[in-house]
Design a protein around this motif. Sequence first.
Motif, PDB file in Angstrom:
ATOM      1  N   TYR A 182     -37.649 -15.099  38.946  1.00 50.07           N
ATOM      2  CA  TYR A 182     -39.103 -15.046  38.897  1.00 50.07           C
ATOM      3  C   TYR A 182     -39.698 -16.343  38.345  1.00 50.07           C
ATOM      4  O   TYR A 182     -40.478 -16.318  37.388  1.00 50.07           O
ATOM      5  N   GLU A 215     -42.015 -18.017  39.586  1.00 44.75           N
ATOM      6  CA  GLU A 215     -43.460 -18.009  39.811  1.00 44.75           C
ATOM      7  C   GLU A 215     -44.230 -17.369  38.661  1.00 44.75           C
ATOM      8  O   GLU A 215     -45.428 -17.614  38.502  1.00 44.75           O
ATOM      9  N   LEU A 222     -44.418 -20.532  35.649  1.00 43.21           N
ATOM     10  CA  LEU A 222     -44.580 -21.911  36.114  1.00 43.21           C
ATOM     11  C   LEU A 222     -45.136 -22.824  35.031  1.00 43.21           C
ATOM     12  O   LEU A 222     -44.728 -23.982  34.911  1.00 43.21           O
ATOM     13  N   GLY A 226     -35.600 -18.545  44.532  1.00 49.34           N
ATOM     14  CA  GLY A 226     -36.389 -19.083  43.434  1.00 49.34           C
ATOM     15  C   GLY A 226     -35.849 -20.405  42.921  1.00 49.34           C
ATOM     16  O   GLY A 226     -36.609 -21.294  42.533  1.00 49.34           O
ATOM     17  N   ILE A 245     -45.188 -26.273  43.395  1.00 48.20           N
ATOM     18  CA  ILE A 245     -45.277 -24.833  43.635  1.00 48.20           C
ATOM     19  C   ILE A 245     -46.728 -24.409  43.416  1.00 48.20           C
ATOM     20  O   ILE A 245     -47.320 -24.706  42.364  1.00 48.20           O
ATOM     21  N   SER A 296     -49.431 -21.396  42.963  1.00 44.62           N
ATOM     22  CA  SER A 296     -49.538 -19.994  42.577  1.00 44.62           C
ATOM     23  C   SER A 296     -50.934 -19.711  42.062  1.00 44.62           C
ATOM     24  O   SER A 296     -51.432 -20.416  41.168  1.00 44.62           O
ATOM     25  N   ASP A 344     -45.323 -22.103  48.220  1.00 43.13           N
ATOM     26  CA  ASP A 344     -46.520 -21.310  47.946  1.00 43.13           C
ATOM     27  C   ASP A 344     -46.086 -19.859  47.759  1.00 43.13           C
ATOM     28  O   ASP A 344     -45.609 -19.217  48.696  1.00 43.13           O
ATOM     29  N   VAL A 345     -46.238 -19.353  46.538  1.00 45.63           N
ATOM     30  CA  VAL A 345     -45.763 -17.990  46.259  1.00 45.63           C
ATOM     31  C   VAL A 345     -46.759 -16.934  46.701  1.00 45.63           C
ATOM     32  O   VAL A 345     -46.513 -15.742  46.520  1.00 45.63           O
ATOM     33  N   SER A 384     -42.494 -15.816  49.476  1.00 42.14           N
ATOM     34  CA  SER A 384     -43.132 -17.119  49.362  1.00 42.14           C
ATOM     35  C   SER A 384     -43.041 -17.815  50.705  1.00 42.14           C
ATOM     36  O   SER A 384     -42.382 -17.348  51.630  1.00 42.14           O
TER      37      SER A 384
END
Length: 440
Positions: free
Chosen positions: A290, A292, A295, A323, A332, A334, A350-351, A384
């Motif tokens: 995880y 995301e 971050l 991930g 990334i 989010s 891009d999550v 993602s």
Amino acid sequence: MKGVVIAGTGSGVGKTSISTGLMSKLSKSMRVQGFKVGPDFIDTMYHRSATGRCSRNLDSFMMPKDVVKKVAVHGSKGADISIVEGVRGLYEGRSGKDDSGSTAELAKLLGFPVVLVVNARSLTRSAAAIVKGFMSYDKEIDIAGVIINNISGDQHENKLKDAMEEIGINVLGMVRRDADRAIPERHLGLSKDRSSDKNTLDSMERMVEELDLDQLVEICYGPETNDVDDLYVKRDTGLTAAVPVDDAFCFYYKENIECMMASGIKIKNFSPLNGDMLPDADIYYLGGGYPELHLETLSENRDFFQGLRTACEDNKVMIGECGGMLTMCSSIVSEGMTYKAAGIFDAEADVAGKRHGPSYVVAGSNGKCRLFDGTIKGHEFHYSTVRPGSGCEFGFDILRGGGIVGNKDGMICRNSIGTYMYQHALSTDDWIGRITEICE
């Protein structure tokens, strides 16, 4: 090796909660080994919390059948009983014509009885008809009992008992519908706040309070087995592998780590979320998890990202799965915020992109990646989207599955690869072999 398979009449009947609750309760008085049918990291993490033992996946798509059985024997060593959580409905698999990839196939392969979980919401005699159908569908499957979920009250329970008595099936217990047992909200399956996982486990235990655990243990059986010592190729390389383990990086098959260790690779665990510096190593293995959700914290650990870039420039071997691959991208995105990542690949993650659950993957190495060769089997989760730059190179052609873009997966840079695909070490004869040659 003796055990039982907890199967369902379909998805969403309560298999995970009931299986995990049973593991937790039984682990208070015996050594319980958990297994999960099919590709999954989340349920096995719950199993481990419940039993204190590493739960393992049993998957006949990624592994040959004889290897699946060896994994079960290997994992069950030292355990009193094994509890195998099924996937979807008992007979659901990869085909409508046979049981390949199904829970039923695994039950027959392991020689375990089956306990069927039934969601009896608004059902009484119809639930008995469903169970009878499951019992007669494949005579090689020993459905030794049922657990009935979603009981509304005494009247509902009494009718169900009468109906199940009519078809001659053991009822191991009934689970009342109870809002207080609701599982906390989860992110892609696991709770966002890991401190709430104990509450989740407690809720699962409460679900099985009224079940007959003695009868469950009594119906467990299985074949006599010998110890397994030939799962992995053995070497004495003296190499090291840095493997991050925390809430951001927590999806690893135990067999992949064991495979490395069998080749004499020393594992160095560390936590980027806790600010740990990137250890010096020959191999860097970044699993999924995880990232995301963390971050901002990850972006503050500049040594981690800079260390990954330097390791790539130094031609160190680096594997990023899902991930882990996202953190190897240049950035990334989010919730409208853009965070810098390691910058190994010219790609933006891009999550908030496409989302679909686990699916199997078959990929062919196109010769550009030195780390893996031939046809590769694995599975992927897509929560993602990755947008690679025009100059990005790929090491895999996707024969089945989604990949990154245009039936391509495995972004490569020197000896680094990032892929949506999770590989299982036992899907091939020598998963780490080429990597050890490169390192040496």
